[in-house]
Design a protein around this motif. Structure first.
Motif, PDB file in Angstrom:
ATOM      1  N   UNK A  36      -2.624 -13.352  -9.007  1.00 31.43           N
ATOM      2  CA  UNK A  36      -1.860 -12.078  -8.491  1.00 31.43           C
ATOM      3  C   UNK A  36      -1.375 -11.020  -9.739  1.00 31.43           C
ATOM      4  N   UNK A  37      -2.553 -11.038 -10.405  1.00 27.32           N
ATOM      5  CA  UNK A  37      -2.579 -10.144 -11.589  1.00 27.32           C
ATOM      6  C   UNK A  37      -2.061  -8.637 -11.364  1.00 27.32           C
ATOM      7  N   UNK A  38      -2.267  -8.169 -10.047  1.00 27.32           N
ATOM      8  CA  UNK A  38      -2.069  -6.861  -9.626  1.00 27.32           C
ATOM      9  C   UNK A  38      -0.819  -6.810  -8.610  1.00 27.32           C
ATOM     10  N   UNK A  39      -0.237  -8.053  -8.591  1.00 29.51           N
ATOM     11  CA  UNK A  39       1.031  -7.866  -7.659  1.00 29.51           C
ATOM     12  C   UNK A  39       2.246  -7.957  -8.382  1.00 29.51           C
ATOM     13  N   UNK A  40       2.949  -6.664  -8.490  1.00 28.01           N
ATOM     14  CA  UNK A  40       4.004  -6.642  -9.059  1.00 28.01           C
ATOM     15  C   UNK A  40       5.400  -7.595  -8.699  1.00 28.01           C
ATOM     16  N   UNK A  41       5.496  -7.857  -7.331  1.00 32.10           N
ATOM     17  CA  UNK A  41       6.234  -8.760  -6.855  1.00 32.10           C
ATOM     18  C   UNK A  41       6.138 -10.275  -7.368  1.00 32.10           C
ATOM     19  N   UNK A  42       5.190 -10.657  -7.587  1.00 33.42           N
ATOM     20  CA  UNK A  42       4.975 -12.134  -8.063  1.00 33.42           C
ATOM     21  C   UNK A  42       5.030 -12.132  -9.475  1.00 33.42           C
ATOM     22  N   UNK A  43       4.616 -10.935 -10.371  1.00 33.90           N
ATOM     23  CA  UNK A  43       4.729 -10.793 -11.747  1.00 33.90           C
ATOM     24  C   UNK A  43       6.159 -10.910 -12.173  1.00 33.90           C
ATOM     25  N   UNK A  44       7.002 -10.226 -11.255  1.00 36.51           N
ATOM     26  CA  UNK A  44       8.421 -10.285 -11.696  1.00 36.51           C
ATOM     27  C   UNK A  44       8.961 -11.518 -11.466  1.00 36.51           C
ATOM     28  N   UNK A  45       8.479 -12.460 -10.417  1.00 31.87           N
ATOM     29  CA  UNK A  45       8.995 -13.874 -10.394  1.00 31.87           C
ATOM     30  C   UNK A  45       8.647 -14.507 -11.570  1.00 31.87           C
ATOM     31  N   UNK A  46       7.303 -14.142 -12.022  1.00 28.81           N
ATOM     32  CA  UNK A  46       7.085 -15.110 -13.460  1.00 28.81           C
ATOM     33  C   UNK A  46       7.882 -14.607 -14.367  1.00 28.81           C
ATOM     34  N   UNK A  47       8.261 -13.395 -14.660  1.00 25.16           N
ATOM     35  CA  UNK A  47       9.165 -13.059 -15.782  1.00 25.16           C
ATOM     36  C   UNK A  47      10.528 -13.703 -15.321  1.00 25.16           C
ATOM     37  N   UNK A  48      10.932 -13.660 -14.242  1.00 26.24           N
ATOM     38  CA  UNK A  48      12.431 -14.404 -14.112  1.00 26.24           C
ATOM     39  C   UNK A  48      12.136 -15.852 -14.237  1.00 26.24           C
ATOM     40  N   UNK A  49      11.242 -16.306 -13.971  1.00 24.44           N
ATOM     41  CA  UNK A  49      10.868 -18.041 -14.479  1.00 24.44           C
ATOM     42  C   UNK A  49      10.924 -18.415 -15.924  1.00 24.44           C
ATOM     43  N   UNK A  50      10.340 -17.162 -16.374  1.00 26.09           N
ATOM     44  CA  UNK A  50       9.884 -17.292 -18.104  1.00 26.09           C
ATOM     45  C   UNK A  50      11.569 -17.048 -18.713  1.00 26.09           C
ATOM     46  N   UNK A  51      12.359 -16.281 -18.224  1.00 27.00           N
ATOM     47  CA  UNK A  51      13.562 -16.017 -18.935  1.00 27.00           C
ATOM     48  C   UNK A  51      14.401 -17.076 -18.282  1.00 27.00           C
ATOM     49  N   UNK A  52      14.471 -17.538 -17.418  1.00 30.59           N
ATOM     50  CA  UNK A  52      15.478 -18.752 -16.784  1.00 30.59           C
ATOM     51  C   UNK A  52      15.183 -19.820 -17.495  1.00 30.59           C
ATOM     52  N   UNK A  53      13.909 -20.296 -17.610  1.00 29.93           N
ATOM     53  CA  UNK A  53      13.524 -21.709 -17.909  1.00 29.93           C
ATOM     54  C   UNK A  53      13.005 -21.437 -19.568  1.00 29.93           C
TER      55      UNK A  53
END
Length: 113
Positions: free
Chosen positions: A76-93
């Motif tokens: 999903x390297x080019x899918x902004x929506x999923x990259x944002x989920x990864x960023x939220x996951x990183x911040x939350x956990x």
């Protein structure tokens, strides 16, 4: 698997070493098992808030990172929506800074394309 849930299997020690937040969650789960009369070695599943991350691909990438310390492949390297989920996951956990940096860099590249 229950509808909408993804089950990923990972070693407790690996997740705990990678994420202070997951470490705390896993410790609470162990304590509940020991005090609730259940098997102290059994863990209740760790559920990720779907508002933080609802993608199995994102959760799997983060889990793999905990084992390898790198992002070896990303569908999903080019899918902004999923990259944002990864960023939220990183911040939350409180995921490792290297994964957070990778996610930021990938999101910025995605926005510039």
């Amino acid at each position: 698997a229950e509808r909408g849930l993804v089950h990923l299997h990972a070693h407790r020690a690996v997740l705990a070493a990678c994420s202070p937040a997951l470490d705390a969650t896993l410790r609470r789960s162990l304590a509940k098992g020991a005090h609730g009369g259940g098997d102290a070695g059994a863990l209740a599943p760790v559920q990720v808030d779907p508002l933080v991350c609802s993608s199995a691909d994102v959760a799997l990438l983060a889990c793999r990172f905990c084992y390898t310390g790198e992002v070896t492949e990303c569908a999903f390297r080019t899918e902004a929506r999923l990259l944002l989920q990864l960023l939220r996951l990183c911040a939350t956990y409180q995921m490792p800074p290297a994964l957070q940096r990778w996610a930021v860099d990938a999101a910025l590249r995605c926005l510039h394309e």
